[in-house]
Design a protein around this motif. Sequence first.
Motif, PDB file in Angstrom:
ATOM      1  N   MET A  47     -65.585 -72.071  13.869  1.00  0.00           N
ATOM      2  CA  MET A  47     -67.012 -71.824  13.735  1.00  0.00           C
ATOM      3  C   MET A  47     -67.534 -72.189  12.357  1.00  0.00           C
ATOM      4  O   MET A  47     -68.734 -72.337  12.156  1.00  0.00           O
ATOM      5  CB  MET A  47     -67.300 -70.346  14.012  1.00  0.00           C
ATOM      6  N   SER A  48     -66.644 -72.331  11.376  1.00  0.00           N
ATOM      7  CA  SER A  48     -67.050 -72.635   9.998  1.00  0.00           C
ATOM      8  C   SER A  48     -67.060 -74.131   9.706  1.00  0.00           C
ATOM      9  O   SER A  48     -67.380 -74.534   8.591  1.00  0.00           O
ATOM     10  CB  SER A  48     -66.113 -71.930   9.015  1.00  0.00           C
ATOM     11  N   LEU A  49     -66.690 -74.947  10.675  1.00  0.00           N
ATOM     12  CA  LEU A  49     -66.720 -76.397  10.463  1.00  0.00           C
ATOM     13  C   LEU A  49     -68.129 -76.851  10.102  1.00  0.00           C
ATOM     14  O   LEU A  49     -69.109 -76.346  10.653  1.00  0.00           O
ATOM     15  CB  LEU A  49     -66.259 -77.128  11.728  1.00  0.00           C
ATOM     16  N   PRO A  50     -68.288 -77.797   9.178  1.00  0.00           N
ATOM     17  CA  PRO A  50     -69.624 -78.299   8.835  1.00  0.00           C
ATOM     18  C   PRO A  50     -70.244 -79.069   9.993  1.00  0.00           C
ATOM     19  O   PRO A  50     -69.540 -79.643  10.828  1.00  0.00           O
ATOM     20  CB  PRO A  50     -69.358 -79.219   7.640  1.00  0.00           C
ATOM     21  N   ALA A  51     -71.573 -79.074  10.046  1.00  0.00           N
ATOM     22  CA  ALA A  51     -72.276 -79.738  11.146  1.00  0.00           C
ATOM     23  C   ALA A  51     -71.914 -81.213  11.248  1.00  0.00           C
ATOM     24  O   ALA A  51     -71.940 -81.794  12.326  1.00  0.00           O
ATOM     25  CB  ALA A  51     -73.778 -79.577  10.976  1.00  0.00           C
ATOM     26  N   SER A  52     -71.537 -81.828  10.113  1.00  0.00           N
ATOM     27  CA  SER A  52     -71.171 -83.246  10.135  1.00  0.00           C
ATOM     28  C   SER A  52     -69.910 -83.490  10.950  1.00  0.00           C
ATOM     29  O   SER A  52     -69.626 -84.625  11.337  1.00  0.00           O
ATOM     30  CB  SER A  52     -70.972 -83.755   8.705  1.00  0.00           C
ATOM     31  N   GLN A  53     -69.141 -82.422  11.251  1.00  0.00           N
ATOM     32  CA  GLN A  53     -67.914 -82.566  12.019  1.00  0.00           C
ATOM     33  C   GLN A  53     -68.071 -82.085  13.463  1.00  0.00           C
ATOM     34  O   GLN A  53     -67.100 -81.996  14.202  1.00  0.00           O
ATOM     35  CB  GLN A  53     -66.775 -81.790  11.331  1.00  0.00           C
ATOM     36  N   TYR A  54     -69.289 -81.780  13.865  1.00  0.00           N
ATOM     37  CA  TYR A  54     -69.514 -81.389  15.260  1.00  0.00           C
ATOM     38  C   TYR A  54     -69.304 -82.600  16.150  1.00  0.00           C
ATOM     39  O   TYR A  54     -69.594 -83.726  15.781  1.00  0.00           O
ATOM     40  CB  TYR A  54     -70.948 -80.902  15.475  1.00  0.00           C
ATOM     41  N   SER A  55     -68.829 -82.358  17.347  1.00  0.00           N
ATOM     42  CA  SER A  55     -68.782 -83.427  18.335  1.00  0.00           C
ATOM     43  C   SER A  55     -69.754 -83.063  19.453  1.00  0.00           C
ATOM     44  O   SER A  55     -69.887 -81.902  19.811  1.00  0.00           O
ATOM     45  CB  SER A  55     -67.368 -83.589  18.908  1.00  0.00           C
ATOM     46  N   VAL A  56     -70.451 -84.053  19.957  1.00  0.00           N
ATOM     47  CA  VAL A  56     -71.405 -83.788  21.044  1.00  0.00           C
ATOM     48  C   VAL A  56     -70.618 -83.390  22.285  1.00  0.00           C
ATOM     49  O   VAL A  56     -69.721 -84.075  22.707  1.00  0.00           O
ATOM     50  CB  VAL A  56     -72.242 -85.039  21.325  1.00  0.00           C
ATOM     51  N   LEU A  57     -70.967 -82.265  22.876  1.00  0.00           N
ATOM     52  CA  LEU A  57     -70.226 -81.808  24.053  1.00  0.00           C
ATOM     53  C   LEU A  57     -70.624 -82.585  25.294  1.00  0.00           C
ATOM     54  O   LEU A  57     -69.848 -82.728  26.216  1.00  0.00           O
ATOM     55  CB  LEU A  57     -70.479 -80.313  24.304  1.00  0.00           C
ATOM     56  N   ASP A  58     -71.849 -83.040  25.327  1.00  0.00           N
ATOM     57  CA  ASP A  58     -72.344 -83.734  26.517  1.00  0.00           C
ATOM     58  C   ASP A  58     -73.203 -84.909  26.092  1.00  0.00           C
ATOM     59  O   ASP A  58     -74.375 -84.762  25.813  1.00  0.00           O
ATOM     60  CB  ASP A  58     -73.154 -82.759  27.359  1.00  0.00           C
ATOM     61  N   ALA A  59     -72.592 -86.074  26.041  1.00  0.00           N
ATOM     62  CA  ALA A  59     -73.315 -87.250  25.571  1.00  0.00           C
ATOM     63  C   ALA A  59     -74.408 -87.685  26.522  1.00  0.00           C
ATOM     64  O   ALA A  59     -75.276 -88.458  26.155  1.00  0.00           O
ATOM     65  CB  ALA A  59     -72.353 -88.406  25.338  1.00  0.00           C
TER      66      ALA A  59
END
Length: 257
Positions: A91-103
């Motif tokens: 949960m602490s990962l930066p937003a730049s490391q988010y992956s789109v769950l549903d492209a």
Amino acid sequence: MALNSSSYYSSRSCSISTQFRKNPANPHSVSPRSAYFGLTSSSSSLNSDDTAKPSLSVSADSSSAPKARFVARRTESVSVRPLERPLLEYMSLPASQYSVLDAQRIERIDDKTFRCYVYKFKFFAFEVCPVLLVRVEEQPNGCSINLLSCKLEGSPIVVAQNNKFEASMVNQISCDTNNQSNSSLQKLTSDTVIEVSIEIPFPFQAIPIGTIESSGTQVLEQILKIMLPRFMAQLVKDYKAWASGDTSRQPLGNGGI
């Protein structure tokens, strides 16, 4: 972490839901999948201490047309069994490391900004498809997904309302760090509030405002009721993939959020 009806009602974090998840291996990848956005079902009045929400400042001209206001709120929680890599770290990962769950539903604009396509739904006799622009702000134990703007697609009379309404949405996603009750489980929670104020089109002005507001609120509540549980399920699934060391960060959805 993640952000996150064809004929039915159709923002760690759309309202609408919206959905995306952290992607350390490829932070800018967008692959096909199912937001949730995130978007929640029991409605409640907003209190003065509610989190400030960036709102869409596309409001009507100085018109005398009456306005209707819709407000819906839903909190969805799931229990998660922590794996070798802690949930809080995920949960602490930066937003730049988010992956789109549903492209199929989410498009990355930049490290913190995403465009989310909500499912089409019926409002009275008209088809509506909201397109949300949201920004993710990291927090100590999760994130906040905030609506920046909203555009309506669908029937011509719906599109004509794009300069006649205001909208705000906040989806707070957090994990419980208190393990006293059960050290083997942690709670992941999404708390979403949506508010819409819209100028009532002339064809609807004969309908009592209370009826319109009741119908609009029910639509928002149904959207949240359907989308939040699916979003949370994908979030948990993504955490398990991340905790297992999966570096592919493949999207988990197929348009079903």
